[in-house]
Enzyme design. Structure first.
Site, PDB file in Angstrom:
ATOM      1  N   LYS A 198       0.864  -1.180   0.000  1.00  0.00           N
ATOM      2  CA  LYS A 198       0.000   0.000   0.000  1.00  0.00           C
ATOM      3  C   LYS A 198       0.899   1.229   0.000  1.00  0.00           C
ATOM      4  O   LYS A 198       1.637   1.479   0.956  1.00  0.00           O
ATOM      5  CB  LYS A 198      -0.914   0.002   1.223  1.00  0.00           C
ATOM      6  CG  LYS A 198      -1.868   1.201   1.268  1.00  0.00           C
ATOM      7  CD  LYS A 198      -2.778   1.118   2.482  1.00  0.00           C
ATOM      8  CE  LYS A 198      -3.725   2.303   2.555  1.00  0.00           C
ATOM      9  NZ  LYS A 198      -4.609   2.240   3.737  1.00  0.00           N
ATOM     10  N   LYS A 250      -2.041  -1.655  -3.726  1.00  0.00           N
ATOM     11  CA  LYS A 250      -2.927  -0.474  -3.731  1.00  0.00           C
ATOM     12  C   LYS A 250      -2.077   0.793  -3.776  1.00  0.00           C
ATOM     13  O   LYS A 250      -1.121   0.897  -2.992  1.00  0.00           O
ATOM     14  CB  LYS A 250      -3.769  -0.500  -2.444  1.00  0.00           C
ATOM     15  CG  LYS A 250      -4.715   0.685  -2.262  1.00  0.00           C
ATOM     16  CD  LYS A 250      -5.422   0.603  -0.916  1.00  0.00           C
ATOM     17  CE  LYS A 250      -6.359   1.789  -0.715  1.00  0.00           C
ATOM     18  NZ  LYS A 250      -7.025   1.775   0.601  1.00  0.00           N
TER      19      LYS A 250
END
Length: 331
Positions: A198, A250
């Site tokens: 992330k 992400k």
């Protein structure tokens, strides 16, 4: 005599039927997950200005959202809570009567096993400072103190009925802490989705509107540096070692190289989150008439799938599932 090409690759592109027959990448509604924002103390859906077509939903309206998602045949919904009260330690996240835990119970009952109910396991929506963890005296995020709260969140969300917990806080050891807590409570059935790679991304901007984030500053001390691809792979493999059932990259679009590298080495399923900024860019560009909306949506999702994502969190999940059911091409 003219030398013509022996291999004519264009032959396989001659018609829609041929292109469909030889397509290397396919997408199915079951591979799509819809993020859903549930806000406390509202009576009707509230549109999110920076994300055209996306709203915060009242708790009583959640069963209708679940019903629509189940009818569309998508794989699941990922729930985010937007509370009216926040404090320094995010106590609403572990309160059984907190908005997210109440939403999980409502969604699980409405879903009745037709799709997976997933929950965001992070403190940023519940802290008054907007960070993903508990703060130390010097204002930094205290990794290990935060893990203790995450473990309690995991139990609360599991008790509420979440089948998949989305560990999105980017604390070192978060998977191990949550897995240990769940196993000790006999909840070996709960799936852990690790937001492994992330990145500290500007593409989260509209999401912070959606959850009404109170963050001041940034999260670069715990989210990944956008320049580091190898580190994203290391994070994913570390989470697998700690017991993650699924790992995720992400944002999706700007990090397709990381997604492909993780997919090449991961022994567990790999997902991707097409985040709010990716969604908003296409919607706003399409509204301005500079791109074909449907083709851009389809191409973006096919690209994420082609890079190796086995499931995709996307705000277009229900709409795109309808296109797929109708047999429409995505690109």
């Amino acid at each position: 005599m003219t030398a013509y090409p022996v291999r004519r690759l264009r032959r396989l592109r001659h018609s829609p039927a041929l292109r469909r027959l030889v397509a290397e990448t396919r997408l199915h509604p079951a591979q799509l997950v819809l993020p859903v924002f549930v806000k406390e103390d509202i009576d009707a859906p509230q549109p999110i200005a920076s994300m055209p077509g996306v709203s915060q939903h009242p708790l009583h309206g959640l069963p209708a959202v679940v019903e629509e998602a189940a009818a569309a045949g998508i794989g699941g919904i990922m729930l985010f809570g937007v509370p009216t009260h926040r404090d320094a330690v995010g106590s609403g996240a572990i309160d059984p009567d907190g908005i997210l835990n109440r939403a999980i119970r409502v969604a699980a009952e409405a879903a009745a096993g037709r799709l997976t109910v997933q929950a965001d396991l992070c403190l940023d929506e519940f802290t008054d400072h907007g960070h993903c963890g508990v703060l130390a005296a010097d204002g930094s995020v205290d990794n290990d103190a935060t893990l203790e709260v995450y473990a309690r969140m995991a139990l609360a969300q599991a008790d509420a009925g979440a089948a998949i917990l989305g560990l999105s806080g980017m604390m070192d050891g978060q998977v191990a802490a949550c897995r240990a807590a769940l196993d000790a409570a006999g909840r070996t059935d709960v799936v852990l989705l690790a937001y492994s790679a992330k990145y500290a991304s500007a593409f989260y901007g509209p999401f912070r509107d959606a959850v009404e984030s109170t963050l001041q500053g940034d999260r670069r001390t715990y989210q990944l540096d956008p320049g580091n691809g190898r580190e994203g792979v290391q994070e994913a493999l570390a989470d697998v070692d700690e017991g993650a059932d699924i790992v995720m990259v992400k944002p999706a679009g700007p990090y397709l190289d990381v997604l492909a590298e993780v997919a090449a080495v991961s022994p567990v399923p790999v997902w991707a989150y097409q985040v709010s900024g990716e969604y908003a860019m296409i919607e706003h560009a399409a509204a301005s008439g500079v791109i074909d909306r449907e083709r851009a949506i389809g191409e973006s999702l096919v690209g994420i799938r082609r890079a190796g994502a086995e499931a995709i969190l996307t705000y277009w999940a229900i709409e795109v599932a309808g296109w797929l059911r109708d047999g429409r091409s995505l690109a």
